[in-house]
Design an enzyme around this catalytic site. Structure first.
Site, PDB file in Angstrom:
ATOM      1  N   SER A  11      17.308 -21.967  36.585  1.00  0.00           N
ATOM      2  CA  SER A  11      17.470 -23.091  37.510  1.00  0.00           C
ATOM      3  C   SER A  11      17.778 -22.541  38.889  1.00  0.00           C
ATOM      4  O   SER A  11      18.242 -21.406  39.032  1.00  0.00           O
ATOM      5  CB  SER A  11      18.621 -23.984  37.036  1.00  0.00           C
ATOM      6  OG  SER A  11      19.066 -24.849  38.070  1.00  0.00           O
ATOM      7  N   TYR A  13      26.710 -24.603  33.313  1.00  0.00           N
ATOM      8  CA  TYR A  13      25.300 -24.521  33.704  1.00  0.00           C
ATOM      9  C   TYR A  13      25.074 -23.355  34.672  1.00  0.00           C
ATOM     10  O   TYR A  13      24.133 -22.572  34.520  1.00  0.00           O
ATOM     11  CB  TYR A  13      24.888 -25.841  34.345  1.00  0.00           C
ATOM     12  CG  TYR A  13      23.410 -26.000  34.601  1.00  0.00           C
ATOM     13  CD1 TYR A  13      22.562 -26.433  33.586  1.00  0.00           C
ATOM     14  CD2 TYR A  13      22.858 -25.746  35.862  1.00  0.00           C
ATOM     15  CE1 TYR A  13      21.203 -26.604  33.823  1.00  0.00           C
ATOM     16  CE2 TYR A  13      21.509 -25.916  36.103  1.00  0.00           C
ATOM     17  CZ  TYR A  13      20.684 -26.338  35.083  1.00  0.00           C
ATOM     18  OH  TYR A  13      19.343 -26.502  35.313  1.00  0.00           O
TER      19      TYR A  13
END
Length: 246
Positions: free
Chosen positions: A135, A158
Site C-alpha cells: 500500500s 496496516y
C-alpha cells in the site's frame, strides 16, 4: 492475450481487489485460480475456486498440489489476501498488544508462509513469479487529516504490515538470485469501497487527477508484472496512486 495459458493462483481471490484481478487474468487469456478462505458467492465456470488458509502450511500445500495435478505447472502467485481480527482498525492508543501481534501474524505472516511454500514449489519447477500487495501507507506516513469528520482511521497494524511486505518482497527477490523466480510488489492508493463522502473529498484533494481509484485501475499493473513483457523487473515496488504519495 498477454497471459495466454498462464496458470495463476490469486490468494484472496474473493476479495474486492482479488475478484478484479481474477477477471483481468481471464480477460488476458490466463487461467486464474481464485484461492480464498471465504465461501464462494458468485461462481464462474471459467474460474477454478479453492479454499485456502494462508496461516496453514498444509492448506497452502494442498492448494499447490491440486493446481499442479490439474494443470502440470503454476506460472505465478498473486498475494492479495487482507486478513484481520475483529478488533482491527482501532485508534492507535486503543490497540491492544495481543491484537497488534495477531494481525501482523495472520497478514504479514500469511504472506511469508504462502510465498515460502510457493517458492519451494517454484524452485523444483524451475521458474515462477510472485506479486505481493502492499500500500502507499507501506511507503509514506499516513495523512491523518483526511480522516477528519469520519469514524475511520489508518490502523497502525496496516502501516507495519504493508511496509514489511515491501521489504519482504525485496528480500525474497535477492534470495532467489539466479533461480528464474521473480518477486515484485504493487502499492495501490485508496480504492473506492463505500467510504464516507468526507473522506473521499479529503483524499481526492491530495491526488493529481482522478483521486480515489476504482479496483480495475490496478489491473493493468498486475497484468504487466504477470506477463513476459516485464521479465526483467524484479524486486520492485510499483506505486499506483494518482500521485497521492508525492
Amino acid at each position: 492475450m498477454l497471459l495466454k495459458d498462464k496458470i495463476i493462483v490469486v490468494i484472496g481471490g474473493e476479495g474486492l481487489l482479488g475478484k478484479a484481478i481474477v477477471n483481468g487474468i481471464l480477460h488476458e487469456g490466463g487461467v486464474p485460480i481464485s484461492a480464498d478462505i471465504k465461501p464462494i458467492k458468485d461462481s464462474n465456470n471459467d474460474i477454478d475456486y479453492i479454499m485456502v488458509d494462508i496461516t496453514s502450511k498444509k492448506s497452502i500445500n494442498d492448494c499447490i498440489e491440486i493446481v499442479y495435478k490439474k494443470y502440470g505447472k503454476i506460472d505465478a502467485l498473486v498475494n492479495t489476501a487482507y486478513p484481520r481480527n475483529k478488533n482491527y482498525g482501532r485508534n492507535f492508543l486503543e490497540v491492544e498488544f495481543e491484537d497488534f501481534c495477531e494481525n501482523l501474524n495472520i497478514h504479514l505472516g500469511g504472506y511469508f508462509l504462502t510465498s515460502q511454500q510457493f517458492i519451494k514449489f517454484f524452485l523444483k519447477q524451475g521458474f515462477g513469479n510472485i506479486i505481493n500487495f502492499s500500500s502507499i501507507y507501506g511507503v509514506i506516513a499516513p495523512s491523518f487529516e483526511i480522516y477528519a469528520e469520519t469514524t475511520m482511521t489508518m490502523p497502525v497494524e496496516y502501516a507495519a504490515i504493508k511496509s514489511a511486505i515491501i521489504h519482504l518482497t525485496r528480500y525474497m527477490a535477492k534470495f532467489l538470485k539466479g533461480k528464474n523466480i521473480r518477486v515484485n510488489c504493487i502499492s495501490p492508493g485508496g480504492i473506492m469501497d463505500k467510504q464516507p463522502i468526507n473522506f473521499i473529498k479529503n483524499y481526492n484533494s491530495l491526488c493529481l487527477n482522478k483521486g480515489m481509484l476504482d479496483k480495475d485501475d490496478i489491473i493493468g499493473t498486475v497484468i504487466f508484472l504477470l506477463g513476459d513483457i516485464s521479465k526483467y523487473i524484479n524486486g520492485q515496488n510499483i506505486i499506483v496512486d494518482d500521485g497521492y504519495s508525492l
